[in-house]
Design a protein around this motif. Sequence first.
Motif, PDB file in Angstrom:
ATOM      1  N   THR A  64      49.209  66.041  -7.310  1.00  0.00           N
ATOM      2  CA  THR A  64      47.971  65.345  -6.927  1.00  0.00           C
ATOM      3  C   THR A  64      47.284  66.047  -5.761  1.00  0.00           C
ATOM      4  O   THR A  64      46.052  66.095  -5.685  1.00  0.00           O
ATOM      5  CB  THR A  64      48.305  63.899  -6.525  1.00  0.00           C
ATOM      6  OG1 THR A  64      48.875  63.229  -7.645  1.00  0.00           O
ATOM      7  CG2 THR A  64      47.081  63.153  -6.028  1.00  0.00           C
ATOM      8  N   PHE A 164      43.212  59.070 -10.725  1.00  0.00           N
ATOM      9  CA  PHE A 164      43.893  59.066  -9.439  1.00  0.00           C
ATOM     10  C   PHE A 164      43.761  57.704  -8.768  1.00  0.00           C
ATOM     11  O   PHE A 164      42.710  57.067  -8.823  1.00  0.00           O
ATOM     12  CB  PHE A 164      43.301  60.134  -8.510  1.00  0.00           C
ATOM     13  CG  PHE A 164      43.515  61.548  -8.977  1.00  0.00           C
ATOM     14  CD1 PHE A 164      44.776  62.102  -8.985  1.00  0.00           C
ATOM     15  CD2 PHE A 164      42.444  62.325  -9.397  1.00  0.00           C
ATOM     16  CE1 PHE A 164      44.982  63.408  -9.410  1.00  0.00           C
ATOM     17  CE2 PHE A 164      42.633  63.632  -9.815  1.00  0.00           C
ATOM     18  CZ  PHE A 164      43.900  64.175  -9.827  1.00  0.00           C
ATOM     19  N   HIS A 175      48.172  55.951 -11.930  1.00  0.00           N
ATOM     20  CA  HIS A 175      47.980  57.288 -11.364  1.00  0.00           C
ATOM     21  C   HIS A 175      48.603  58.296 -12.324  1.00  0.00           C
ATOM     22  O   HIS A 175      49.823  58.492 -12.340  1.00  0.00           O
ATOM     23  CB  HIS A 175      48.651  57.356  -9.989  1.00  0.00           C
ATOM     24  CG  HIS A 175      48.310  58.591  -9.212  1.00  0.00           C
ATOM     25  ND1 HIS A 175      47.293  58.636  -8.288  1.00  0.00           N
ATOM     26  CD2 HIS A 175      48.861  59.831  -9.219  1.00  0.00           C
ATOM     27  CE1 HIS A 175      47.231  59.843  -7.749  1.00  0.00           C
ATOM     28  NE2 HIS A 175      48.182  60.588  -8.310  1.00  0.00           N
TER      29      HIS A 175
END
Length: 387
Positions: A64, A164, A175
């Motif tokens: 991420t 996200f 997520h």
Amino acid sequence: MKRNYSVLLVIVGAVLWAASNVANAIQPRKPNVAASSWILMDYETGNVIMEEAADEPLPPASLTKMMTSYIIADQLHKGNISLEDQVLISKNAWAQNPKLRGGSLMFVEVNKYVSVDDLHRGIVVQSGNDASIAMAEHIAGSEEAFADLMNQYAKRLGMNSTHFMNSTGLPDENHISTARDLAKLARALIADFPEDYSLYAEREFTYNGITQKNRNELLGDTTLGVDGIKTGHTEEAGYCLVSSAEKQGMRLISVVLGADSMGTRASESRKLLNFGFRFYTNVKAFAAGKALNQAQVWKGEEEKVAVGLAQDAVLTVLKSEKDELKANYKLNGKLMAPIKKGQVVGEVYFNMGDTVVKRLPMVALDNVEEAGFFGRMWDSMALWFED
């Protein structure tokens, strides 16, 4: 000058190299990769060399932070923030206790000021959750608002299967990302912000008297030329690694998700990169702006216009099959003036045997103005008889 009204053949074959029997080409067996999902992509062309479950939504863990870093780089280049900015560390950013929430830290201190430069390195090299949240708050005001920004960037980059919820990759059922989307993100990060991408090659970073090493096990592998990108791990995601390596002028991107250990994610990534470098190559078939043909133009001051590509035609192919690549092109029907330079007038498509492996728009390379009244009338009569 006598006008030529012969019918232009709509499809013309152009052999790039001497064709041989496709069936006789050596086809290496793709490697078995011990991971839930993986992909190997060529950086220059974006072509996928091989993949497995590359569109399966999975938790990306600290991968991420590639998006967090991408946004930081974009904001820096737009002048909205600077490396010298001093960021006040909130209690929310500081309180990322790894025993409670999982993850890694840069070890910033609450109510202290830290530069954007240090925080960015803390995100990329140390994978600091605290640094990620501090920068999210600095850019967007809150991590929730930053997550919304992340999703807007993801949409712009074509990461259509990604959503996200935070800047760190800490577990949340909503997520998610995919190997394909993460490869797209890695490619954009390298292409759009090469200077910022250089941070991913740094082996260690010291902040507040604490030196932490980059967790990317492939950095410094002289046999592969790995210079990034990012590791990730949570119990839900398993061990993940996005790698980029450059060798003999070719750059590859690999994504491995859901491996069972640090050693496995490294070995499987190395396996993919080695396979790609050993068996594949990039072929520049045509250069942008090169005339591929002269196409008939109707009702124009000129009888013909040069046609070609607006971008280089580069294809990723097996080394054993590069001599079998063929190009064909076709026009979108009869071309009527006026025609503008850069106007799409057809398509170039590349075949490996009977399979089309790439399509690119064909464009006019010059302007052609409309003819006068009598020229247009003459061509109208010719077209009527042709039809």
